[in-house]
Design a protein around this motif. Structure first.
Motif, PDB file in Angstrom:
ATOM      1  N   LYS A  16       0.865  -1.176   0.000  1.00 39.91           N
ATOM      2  CA  LYS A  16       0.000   0.000   0.000  1.00 39.91           C
ATOM      3  C   LYS A  16       0.901   1.225   0.000  1.00 39.91           C
ATOM      4  N   GLN A  17       0.274   2.364  -0.184  1.00 40.31           N
ATOM      5  CA  GLN A  17       1.035   3.596  -0.246  1.00 40.31           C
ATOM      6  C   GLN A  17       0.342   4.641   0.610  1.00 40.31           C
ATOM      7  N   CYS A  18       1.117   5.603   1.126  1.00 39.79           N
ATOM      8  CA  CYS A  18       0.446   6.671   1.860  1.00 39.79           C
ATOM      9  C   CYS A  18       0.274   7.879   0.950  1.00 39.79           C
ATOM     10  N   ARG A  19      -0.772   8.637   1.183  1.00 37.67           N
ATOM     11  CA  ARG A  19      -1.114   9.743   0.289  1.00 37.67           C
ATOM     12  C   ARG A  19      -0.110  10.887   0.359  1.00 37.67           C
ATOM     13  N   LYS A  73       3.851   9.216  -0.188  1.00 36.05           N
ATOM     14  CA  LYS A  73       3.973   8.057  -1.085  1.00 36.05           C
ATOM     15  C   LYS A  73       4.919   6.993  -0.507  1.00 36.05           C
ATOM     16  N   HIS A  74       4.932   6.871   0.819  1.00 36.96           N
ATOM     17  CA  HIS A  74       5.725   5.802   1.421  1.00 36.96           C
ATOM     18  C   HIS A  74       5.160   4.456   0.992  1.00 36.96           C
ATOM     19  N   LEU A  75       6.025   3.558   0.576  1.00 33.40           N
ATOM     20  CA  LEU A  75       5.568   2.224   0.208  1.00 33.40           C
ATOM     21  C   LEU A  75       5.528   1.359   1.454  1.00 33.40           C
ATOM     22  N   GLY A 123       1.933   9.088   9.235  1.00 33.45           N
ATOM     23  CA  GLY A 123       0.579   9.248   9.776  1.00 33.45           C
ATOM     24  C   GLY A 123      -0.499   9.595   8.767  1.00 33.45           C
ATOM     25  N   SER A 124      -0.122   9.779   7.492  1.00 36.89           N
ATOM     26  CA  SER A 124      -1.168  10.117   6.521  1.00 36.89           C
ATOM     27  C   SER A 124      -1.911   8.851   6.086  1.00 36.89           C
ATOM     28  N   GLU A 125      -2.991   9.056   5.349  1.00 39.65           N
ATOM     29  CA  GLU A 125      -3.881   7.953   4.982  1.00 39.65           C
ATOM     30  C   GLU A 125      -3.207   6.977   4.005  1.00 39.65           C
ATOM     31  N   VAL A 126      -3.461   5.670   4.199  1.00 39.27           N
ATOM     32  CA  VAL A 126      -2.882   4.689   3.270  1.00 39.27           C
ATOM     33  C   VAL A 126      -3.950   4.135   2.326  1.00 39.27           C
ATOM     34  N   PHE A 127      -3.517   3.755   1.145  1.00 41.44           N
ATOM     35  CA  PHE A 127      -4.439   3.177   0.152  1.00 41.44           C
ATOM     36  C   PHE A 127      -3.694   2.168  -0.714  1.00 41.44           C
ATOM     37  N   ARG A 128      -4.479   1.302  -1.385  1.00 48.60           N
ATOM     38  CA  ARG A 128      -3.886   0.358  -2.338  1.00 48.60           C
ATOM     39  C   ARG A 128      -4.056   0.949  -3.725  1.00 48.60           C
ATOM     40  N   ARG A 129      -2.960   1.012  -4.480  1.00 54.41           N
ATOM     41  CA  ARG A 129      -3.060   1.590  -5.820  1.00 54.41           C
ATOM     42  C   ARG A 129      -3.928   0.722  -6.719  1.00 54.41           C
ATOM     43  N   GLU A 130      -4.761   1.404  -7.508  1.00 55.04           N
ATOM     44  CA  GLU A 130      -5.673   0.664  -8.380  1.00 55.04           C
ATOM     45  C   GLU A 130      -4.931  -0.147  -9.422  1.00 55.04           C
ATOM     46  N   ASP A 131      -3.741   0.320  -9.804  1.00 51.96           N
ATOM     47  CA  ASP A 131      -3.023  -0.432 -10.842  1.00 51.96           C
ATOM     48  C   ASP A 131      -2.096  -1.492 -10.254  1.00 51.96           C
TER      49      ASP A 131
END
Ligand SMILES: [Zn+2]
Length: 218
Positions: free
Chosen positions: A133-136, A139-141, A159-167
């Protein structure tokens, strides 16, 4: 242990080269030149180059063409701290970039001292990238199961929000790996030909990879 050395660190996505770059920066007190974050930083600027980068990379979702990257490098080269070495992460990634650095580094009294290639198999890349995942914000992996749990929503580093890249689906990951390999293979051959390429087995632990890299640095 401060060292005024210039290091290239290359590797496929998922090889952990970014982590190694940060560890090198800390150990030898060198600055990091990471193409991805430099481009993201430039894209935020209200300048001609900034607008072009923002459009190409953020809006079109593409990669920076050499024309654009050259403008970015020209802007950044004057900003290096003279008294510190540099770890280059994400450049040179094509022959034009090698030529560029070979022409410009001597003008700031530098030369590439070490070229590392952190090697991992395609299977391992896919395996690692599909759990990341990455943070917004930065962009920490982050690796699910290692850096954070699946249910975690905040980056453990900033501490920022994390998400999974769509690609980050296996098909899209494979496509990106292929593209990168194609781009990078002449660069690898070039440094192999110059007897400068140091291959590191990237499928060891982070500490083992780092230990091996540091072992080469005099
Ligand atoms: Zn973060």
């Amino acid at each position: 242990m401060k060292k005024n050395i210039n290091i290239i660190i290359m590797g496929p996505q998922g090889s952990g080269k970014g982590t190694q770059a940060r560890m090198l920066a800390e150990k030898f007190e060198v600055q990091i030149f990471e193409t991805g974050s430099v481009l993201r930083e430039i894209a935020k600027q209200d300048t001609e180059v900034g607008k072009i980068v923002d459009n190409e990379i953020n809006k079109k979702g593409g990669y920076a063409s050499w024309d654009i990257l050259k403008k970015v490098l020209n802007q950044k080269i004057g900003e290096f701290d003279k008294n510190k070495g540099i770890v280059f992460d994400g450049t040179p990634r094509r022959m034009e970039e090698i030529k560029y650095w070979e022409n410009t580094l001597p003008t700031i009294n530098r030369t590439f001292d070490y070229v590392f290639y952190v090697d991992i198999s395609e299977e391992e890349s896919v395996k690692r990238l599909s759990v990341r995942k990455q943070c917004r914000e930065n962009k920490h992996l982050l690796i699910v199961g290692k850096d954070l749990k699946e249910k975690d929503t905040k980056c453990p580093i900033c501490g920022s929000e994390v998400f999974r890249r769509e690609d980050d689906t296996p098909e899209k990951i494979l496509k990106r790996l292929e593209w990168n390999k194609e781009l990078l293979s002449p660069v690898i051959k070039y440094y192999e030909g110059k007897n400068m390429l140091i291959k590191i087995d990237g499928e060891q632990s982070v500490e083992e990879v780092f230990g091996e890299i540091v072992g080469y640095i005099k």
